[in-house]
Design a protein around this motif. Sequence first.
Motif, PDB file in Angstrom:
ATOM      1  N   THR A  37      -0.107  33.507 -33.385  1.00  0.00           N
ATOM      2  CA  THR A  37       0.266  32.401 -32.488  1.00  0.00           C
ATOM      3  C   THR A  37      -0.901  31.842 -31.657  1.00  0.00           C
ATOM      4  O   THR A  37      -0.792  30.740 -31.135  1.00  0.00           O
ATOM      5  N   ALA A  38      -1.999  32.589 -31.557  1.00  0.00           N
ATOM      6  CA  ALA A  38      -3.150  32.081 -30.791  1.00  0.00           C
ATOM      7  C   ALA A  38      -3.970  31.072 -31.595  1.00  0.00           C
ATOM      8  O   ALA A  38      -4.802  30.366 -31.031  1.00  0.00           O
ATOM      9  N   ARG A  39      -3.731  30.985 -32.916  1.00  0.00           N
ATOM     10  CA  ARG A  39      -4.550  30.095 -33.747  1.00  0.00           C
ATOM     11  C   ARG A  39      -3.706  29.178 -34.618  1.00  0.00           C
ATOM     12  O   ARG A  39      -4.241  28.408 -35.423  1.00  0.00           O
ATOM     13  N   THR A 241      -0.568  37.127 -31.512  1.00  0.00           N
ATOM     14  CA  THR A 241      -1.939  37.103 -30.990  1.00  0.00           C
ATOM     15  C   THR A 241      -2.035  36.339 -29.669  1.00  0.00           C
ATOM     16  O   THR A 241      -3.037  36.426 -28.978  1.00  0.00           O
ATOM     17  N   ASP A 242      -1.014  35.535 -29.340  1.00  0.00           N
ATOM     18  CA  ASP A 242      -0.964  34.882 -28.032  1.00  0.00           C
ATOM     19  C   ASP A 242       0.094  35.603 -27.194  1.00  0.00           C
ATOM     20  O   ASP A 242       0.610  36.642 -27.596  1.00  0.00           O
ATOM     21  N   SER A 243       0.428  35.046 -26.059  1.00  0.00           N
ATOM     22  CA  SER A 243       1.401  35.650 -25.155  1.00  0.00           C
ATOM     23  C   SER A 243       2.734  35.918 -25.871  1.00  0.00           C
ATOM     24  O   SER A 243       3.262  35.051 -26.566  1.00  0.00           O
ATOM     25  N   ARG A 264       0.854  42.903 -28.809  1.00  0.00           N
ATOM     26  CA  ARG A 264      -0.219  41.936 -28.859  1.00  0.00           C
ATOM     27  C   ARG A 264      -1.254  42.445 -29.848  1.00  0.00           C
ATOM     28  O   ARG A 264      -1.805  43.527 -29.674  1.00  0.00           O
TER      29      ARG A 264
END
Lengths: 270, 270
Positions: A37-39, A241-243, A264
């Motif tokens: 989710t962070a990318r 990978t994100d919050s 995480r």
Amino acid sequence: MDARPIGVFDSGVGGLTVFRSLEAALPGESFVYLGDTARVPYGTKSPETVGRYGVEAARFLRKQDVKMVIVACNTVSSVALDAVAAEAGVPVAGVIQPGARRAVALTRRGRIGVIGTRATIASEAYPRAILALREDVEVFSSPCPLFVPLAEEGWTDNEVARRTAETYLATLEAAGVDTLVLGCTHYPLLAGVIGEVMGGDVALVDSADAVASEVRERLSGDPRLAAPAAGAPAPSRFYVTDSPAPFAAVAERFLGRPVGLIGRAGIAGE
Amino acid sequence: MDARPIGVFDSGVGGLTVFRSLEAALPGESFVYLGDTARVPYGTKSPETVGRYGVEAARFLRKQDVKMVIVACNTVSSVALDAVAAEAGVPVAGVIQPGARRAVALTRRGRIGVIGTRATIASEAYPRAILALREDVEVFSSPCPLFVPLAEEGWTDNEVARRTAETYLATLEAAGVDTLVLGCTHYPLLAGVIGEVMGGDVALVDSADAVASEVRERLSGDPRLAAPAAGAPAPSRFYVTDSPAPFAAVAERFLGRPVGLIGRAGIAGE
């Protein structure tokens, strides 16, 4: 028999449609889901970058001691399945082959449409897989980049979704396709308007169901790989990978139940 | 006098609207542009992750020996400007303050609307900045997540764009705002339909122009920081974190000229 979990990897939340199908098809198995989710999104990025992200995900799942990796993301399945397989060290399944096989089984007049992200369509992975199975079909592809943000916004049944579908699907409709592959994990959420625009006689192929059926067949044909029949499986685990908080809300909506603690994963840097 | 370049940072290509305004306002200056195309977009991600990306970008620009950093991205400006400033080691300017100042200068009835990504709107950075400048105004905010993918798809003037704008802007219209801050670098590309929906008497604030004016004022007030008046500036340099090729095409469209060699920045991992 192998009680280890099955790894499921996606660029974000979309792969939960695949997770849901897998869980329903394989009630005795336990899963580890990883969403980057962070990318996210991957569908607008280069094959090289998508490949690097896929390898990092495979490395993470390998450390989770999974017995198999399902690449739920069509983009990764299209451009980087071999790289993921080389890193995973266990059997790997993508969504392209199952989707292609189902499309070939369903087509009546041999005219198959494929929709997906820019990266998936540019890779031509679906046409290659379909034509390798059967030569006498025609494959027509069209990228539909706005379908992912529409699905994430929850605009799946309004005038904007309908107009967008009409615009993207006009050439496929004109080509007279009788079967349409929904080549992105988000697209089944728009199946209603897509079906409306294409007409009721066009069969829609959902790769989530297709890959779940194939994995079930594979496990039932290989008892060493399947989970022990007795006893309940360990609860599935989720990593992002994100919050974790926004993922938890979406996952609950997708799965119809709370998913518990979400971990995480540090693969996108910390 | 300081001949070093000015750093401009954005999550992707959107910041080129800011770059274009800066270049026009400061013809004697040279620039280094960094677009984090491997991890774009930021507006849907957590403040923590956006902050980490911002710090990595600041570190990269610091190594490029810039004399100043302009954060073109509204999301980073909203949630992580202090973190970027701490890392950059040179003066840093975001787009929130300039946009807020211009909105306060333009409003006639004291009713200001703000649109942006989910992260920008959730941060309430614009309302805070506007109310700190003037207490007797009312600020109404609305996230417009689909505007970015619409702009990237080039759907800026069709029925889908119009319907989307009508849906997002209905509450701001009902609130009777007389000024609307376009709080995302992509939104000026949709200014046509946004203006149509809001009506001709609503002033649109483009933060690209606002930040360029403020940087020009700052440099003209501080001769030690401005570039030497004589001689042409060094050509601007561009860096991205994903493949340079698609960026080159978009940049040429945005700027109306080829941008030459585009470097690869390793901040998103390699």
